[in-house]
Design an enzyme around this catalytic site. Structure first.
Site, PDB file in Angstrom:
ATOM      1  N   LYS A 142      17.713  28.456   2.518  1.00  0.00           N
ATOM      2  CA  LYS A 142      18.535  28.617   2.615  1.00  0.00           C
ATOM      3  C   LYS A 142      19.447  28.429   3.819  1.00  0.00           C
ATOM      4  CE  LYS A 142      23.423  30.024   0.472  1.00  0.00           C
ATOM      5  NZ  LYS A 142      23.843  31.335  -0.387  1.00  0.00           N
TER       6      LYS A 142
ATOM      7  N   SER B 209      27.585  29.843  -3.747  1.00  0.00           N
ATOM      8  CA  SER B 209      27.397  28.838  -2.644  1.00  0.00           C
ATOM      9  C   SER B 209      25.664  28.394  -2.484  1.00  0.00           C
ATOM     10  CB  SER B 209      27.419  29.712  -1.436  1.00  0.00           C
ATOM     11  OG  SER B 209      26.599  30.821  -1.481  1.00  0.00           O
TER      12      SER B 209
ATOM     13  N   SER C  34      26.008  33.741  -5.881  1.00  0.00           N
ATOM     14  CA  SER C  34      26.127  32.743  -5.169  1.00  0.00           C
ATOM     15  C   SER C  34      24.351  32.110  -5.457  1.00  0.00           C
ATOM     16  CB  SER C  34      26.274  32.860  -3.901  1.00  0.00           C
ATOM     17  OG  SER C  34      27.647  32.317  -3.337  1.00  0.00           O
TER      18      SER C  34
END
Lengths: 95, 483, 477
Positions: free
Chosen positions: B75, B150, B174
């Protein structure tokens, strides 16, 4: 509880956050909506509840007083917007 | 090749069925082929191949680490030395991180090959990946739907087989919510289990990194290398990391599953409810027993979260001021102009909304009514979990009230978006570990089953998830068009 | 109307740790800009603070020294404001739960002892520095100092004059240096003072509106700045104006204080507990361990010097004014084996004067305690007189020679051979019959003339007591 446009501008200034004038009412509306959501908390009696800042009830760990970092100025300043003579430059600071 | 799990790939690499270079090339090929998904912000082809070659040399020499040669991706919230780390924001579009996050360093040390950096909601604020400066990610199961957020790029990449496994972070759901929306396995560890050093902070007391993979076994393998004490993170916990894989095989006879009734009430879509019910039935078949539990303060999780997380983020994001790194506005007139325009132009709308909210909640006259109150509520919620987990082994319920919604469907209504995190947010407030595993479909989109465990019981969660995956096929399914 | 001044001081002491409070970067002063600012000090995205053990030890040590409550549980908070020398946009400090609670310090002004309350002392990180030299109209930021540990010591508004404020500041300065927790270097900013100053009509209970004076970083400036400010406030009120609560900067060049507009606007610091740090717990065992490292404190040392050595108030005050001076004195005493009075006189007299003149600290004294001990031994055993000793001391200051070498080389040994002295005395009596007559007729003053003549003839090397005795015998016939 709702926020006025002036309050939004005041908070935006505290946070040094530029907001377009035409967006101010939208933020005021969004934040007021959030405050409405939060109003539910007020109904709960939490007088004797200790606030919880951390998920785990742990102590701060202490590190030994040793110098472990070396000079990496060149690397760190390679990503800086404006530097000169090893200094970060900003618009004039007036005291 | 790319359809194999990490466990299978590691086996294939060791037995020389294929090389890490071949495997890496195959993934890089797929990443470039599926650019339309927008899962990656940055692909690091050259670095990946270099690492793959080094891995092949190690494999040939017979001194391979657990992940040697396995292509993964991070990420874009994890700092990667010498590689842009954008956090999904214009603010950091030009930010070449000068150091590695602990998680990145650990996975590299374990031999993993890095394919690149994954798309995400800006500064991890969002539930749909639509707040990213780099545009929304598409859900591989339905290109018109969001992948969740997210960690949307992370979930989409695993679902579309663009990486063998990835990292994500979870502040209010997330990891779990996008894992659920994309039909993969995601684990948010106990707060403090995985180092936060080098993971760009959103809400420091809630953020936690974790693995996102196809299977629970793969999650165990990745977590094994990610977890552990880090002296650079004061909130990381000095506690041995168990052998996660060793615990997977334990049968589930006598497992006690608590079902919080608040997870099954109003707002839960009926099709998601039936998929979850079917999942629970499967567990009963495996020998588990389910009981209803109650967590009366759960309904306050969203209000408390939207005070605490914005309050912390309002301070965490003050360092983005256009002075030492990141975006700086053109020709600032004075210091205040430098700050307000750099921040005003560098941050997107959702980030600004949360900074404003947090600034307000901490400001003079409101601190007690909002911040302290929210922290008290946080304790009540945490106590609810402790009570519930004192009589059962794990809690189960849906990850989200619905399946993946359409791109553009909720972005105009932030409150509605916030409410979609209703089942995940409370777990972060308590700091507990939780997983999302694929448990069927509704309207042709994946449904995630959430499993919540006690503090540091990641091994138990992985075991419970793995046994389910031995008995079901949901986690094996590939989105159409990505086979 | 008669006015009363009310002063409270906030003193920032940089703790003498090797590394910073939350990072492993060095704290050494004077490095090239930004070469001692690591990723944590720069507030790079993703970095985290870890607390320095030594900073905690030092804070606890200070707390114990002022007999304060040490918080069993203290918390770091973020103080939010934007300034270019503050990299994270917040300063990690302590707000609601500081590590050191209520304590006190006794000061002495004009022979009167007064107890000054210390409200609290808390740990925090220092900010960097803004350099205002001209960079094409821009300001340069050096973050080497960012993250240096500070102990902010906040007094009660217990002082009533600039003189008391200075006495308190000096006492605190002496204490932190005794404790070894701060080098006390005010030029380098290791010990900095802000003063809250207000005035009120004498007898009034309520405090007046206060101004906070910043940037008063020497004892002299503190006194001048406070006096200026007190006068300004009184003039203002007497002219019908009102004092506004504000931050004022002391301008040493012009000797005045002026309002700092830039610091005025909406300082809503939005303190909240720093989620990157956990609460600090101080156990009884921890405190006990710190106590074992506690040196003898100035007041106790002064008392001991009086009791043990019978020294007076004036010399013990000087001897205990710094730990280095006291250590020098005790080392000298041990090495020389001389009387305490003699050692004290030399340290507070000749040595202090020479150090002052050279602008040097006792720790770097060109004449070390063991060399001085060599000199004092020769005074004690009558090898040289006190007067000659001063001459030898001067030679020692200029060279690295031992006292004995100098005495030997310059032939300064006292003449104790009574035969030689007697011969000289006889000659002087014979040469000066008029003076002898005067003396014998009762003019005692003339005695000094004879002593002077003898000492002159013997180049000062005769034992003065011996000369006195023999002269008297001879003159009385």
């Amino acid at each position: 509880m709702s926020l006025t446009a002036d309050e939004v501008k005041k908070i935006a200034h505290l946070a040094r956050l530029g907001i377009d004038e035409q967006d101010v009412p939208h933020y005021a509306e969004d934040l007021s909506g959030m405050l409405e959501l939060m109003a539910a908390m007020g109904a709960v009696d939490s007088e004797n509840v200790p606030p919880m800042a951390h998920p785990l009830d742990l102590h701060q760990r202490l590190r030994n007083d040793r110098v472990t970092e070396r000079n990496e100025r060149e690397k760190f300043q390679a990503i800086a917007p404006q530097v000169e003579a090893g200094l970060y430059l900003v618009p004039k600071v007036i005291e | 090749m790319y359809n194999k799990t990490i466990a299978e790939l590691a086996e294939g690499l060791r037995s020389r069925q294929f090389s890490s270079r071949e495997l890496t090339l195959a993934y890089l090929e797929r990443i470039s082929q599926h650019q339309a998904l927008n899962a990656f912000i940055t692909a690091t082809e050259d670095l990946a191949l270099k690492q793959a070659d080094a891995a092949d040399a190690k494999l040939a020499a017979g001194d391979a680490e657990p992940l040697t040669g396995i292509p993964i991706a991070h990420k874009d919230i994890f700092c990667t030395d010498g590689i842009r780390t954008s956090c999904g924001s214009k603010m950091l579009d030009n930010f070449i991180a000068p150091y590695d996050a602990t998680v990145v360093a650990k996975l590299q040390k374990a031999g993993a090959v890095m394919l690149g950096k994954l798309n995400m909601d800006e500064f991890a604020m969002g539930s749909s990946n639509e707040t990213s400066f780099y545009g929304p990610v598409k859900n591989p199961w339905d290109l018109n739907a969001v992948p969740g957020g997210s960690s949307g790029g992370s979930a989409a990449a695993v679902a579309a087989r663009l990486a063998a496994g990835v990292t994500g972070t979870d502040t209010g759901g997330s990891i779990r919510q996008p894992a659920g929306f994309c039909g993969i396995t995601g684990l948010k560890p106990t707060y403090g289990r995985v180092s936060r050093y080098g993971m760009i902070a959103y809400a420091s007391s809630l953020d936690q990194g974790g693995p996102m993979t196809r299977t629970a076994e793969d999650a165990a393998i990745l977590l094994q290398s990610m977890a552990g004490f880090d002296e650079k993170d004061s909130t990381s916990v000095d506690r041995p990391v168990p052998d996660y894989r060793a615990g997977l095989t334990q049968p589930l006879d006598g497992l006690k599953i608590g079902l919080p009734k608040e997870f099954f009430g109003e707002g839960l879509s009926s099709e998601v409810a039936s998929a979850i019910e079917a999942g629970l039935a499967e567990y009963r078949k495996l020998g588990a027993e389910t009981v209803e539990v109650s967590m009366p303060n759960l309904k306050l999780a969203i209000p408390a979260y939207y005070v605490i997380a914005p309050a912390e983020c309002s301070a965490n994001l003050s360092r983005f001021d256009g002075v030492r790194f990141g975006y700086r506005c053109e020709a600032p007139a004075d210091l205040t102009d430098l700050y307000t325009r750099s921040r005003g132009e560098g941050f997107g709308r959702e980030v600004k909304r949360r900074i404003l909210m947090g600034t307000y909640a901490l400001s003079a006259g409101y601190y007690d009514a909002y911040y302290i109150k929210a922290q008290k509520i946080r304790r009540l919620i945490s106590d609810d979990f402790k009570n519930a987990l004192s009589s059962v082994d794990v809690l189960m319920g849906p990850v989200a009230p619905s399946v993946a919604f359409g791109i553009g469907e909720k972005i105009g209504n932030p409150i509605e978006m916030y409410l979609s995190d209703i089942y995940t947010i409370a777990v972060n407030l308590a700091g507990l570990p939780a997983m999302s595993i694929p448990a069927g479909f509704a309207s042709d989109k994946p449904v995630g089953l959430q499993i919540i465990g006690n503090y540091f019981a990641e091994d138990r969660l992985l075991n419970v998830a793995h046994q389910y995956q031995l008995a079901t096929q949901w986690h094996q399914l590939t989105p159409p068009g990505f086979e | 109307m008669e006015w009363e001044t009310v002063i409270g001081l906030e003193i920032h002491t940089q703790l003498a740790t090797k590394s910073k409070i939350f990072s492993g970067a060095a704290t050494a002063y004077g490095a090239e800009p930004n070469t001692q600012a690591c990723a944590v000090d720069l507030g790079l995205p993703g970095v985290l603070p870890v607390l320095n053990q030594e900073a905690v030890n030092m804070a606890v040590k200070f707390g114990l020294a002022i007999e304060a409550e040490i918080a069993p549980y203290s918390v770091f908070a973020r103080k939010n404001y934007f300034y270019p020398d503050l990299p994270k946009g917040y300063q990690i400090s302590q707000f609601e739960l500081p590590i050191v609670g209520n304590g006190h310090l006794d000061i002495e002004v004009d022979g009167v002892t007064k107890r000054i309350g210390i409200t609290r002392a808390h740990l925090e990180e220092d900010a960097g520095k803004s350099l205002h030299e001209d960079f094409h109209g821009l300001t340069g930021i050096d973050l080497n100092r960012a993250g240096t540990p500070l102990l902010e010591i906040v007094s009660e508004p217990d002082m009533r004059s600039a003189k008391e404020a200075v006495a308190y500041m000096r006492k605190l300065h002496e204490l932190v240096r005794y404790l070894g927790i701060c080098d006390g270097n005010m030029q380098e900013g290791s010990f900095r003072c802000d003063a809250n100053v207000s005035v009120r009509p004498k007898g009034q209970k309520e405090f007046g509106t206060r101004a906070e004076l910043k940037n008063i970083n020497s004892f002299k400036f503190v006194e001048k700045a406070i006096n200026y400010e007190v006068e300004r406030q009184i003039d203002l009120i007497e002219a019908g104006g009102t004092v506004v609560q504000e931050t004022r900067l002391y301008d040493a060049a012009k000797d005045l204080t002026r309002s700092m507009r830039s610091k005025e606007e909406a300082n809503d610091y939005r303190y909240f507990p720093d989620p990157d740090l956990l609460p600090v717990y101080i156990s009884e065992a921890f405190k006990a361990e710190v106590l074992t490292t506690m040196p003898e404190l100035p007041d106790a040392k002064k008392q001991r010097f009086k009791d043990q050595f019978g020294l007076d108030d004036e010399s013990t005050t000087i001897l205990t004014s710094s730990r280095e001076t006291a250590d020098y004195f005790e080392a000298l005493l041990a090495a020389s084996g001389c009387e305490a009075r003699l050692c004290a006189n030399w340290v507070t007299g000749e040595l202090s004067a020479a150090l002052n003149k050279a602008g040097q600290e006792i720790a770097d004294s060109p004449v070390s305690y063991d060399r001085l001990a060599g000199l004092l031994k020769r005074i004690a055993d009558n090898t040289i007189s006190g007067k000659i000793a001063k001459q030898v001391f001067e030679a020692m200051w200029q060279s690295e020679a031992e006292a004995d070498e100098i005495i030997e080389k310059q032939g300064l040994k006292q003449i104790t051979d009574t035969g030689a002295i007697e011969a000289i005395i006889d000659k002087i009596i014979a040469d000066n019959p008029g003076q002898v007559e005067q003396y014998r007729s009762g003019k005692d003053k003339v005695f000094g003339f004879f002593v002077g003549q003898v000492m002159k003839a013997m180049q000062g090397k005769a034992n003065p007591e011996e000369v006195n005795r023999m002269l008297k015998d001879k003159l009385h016939g």
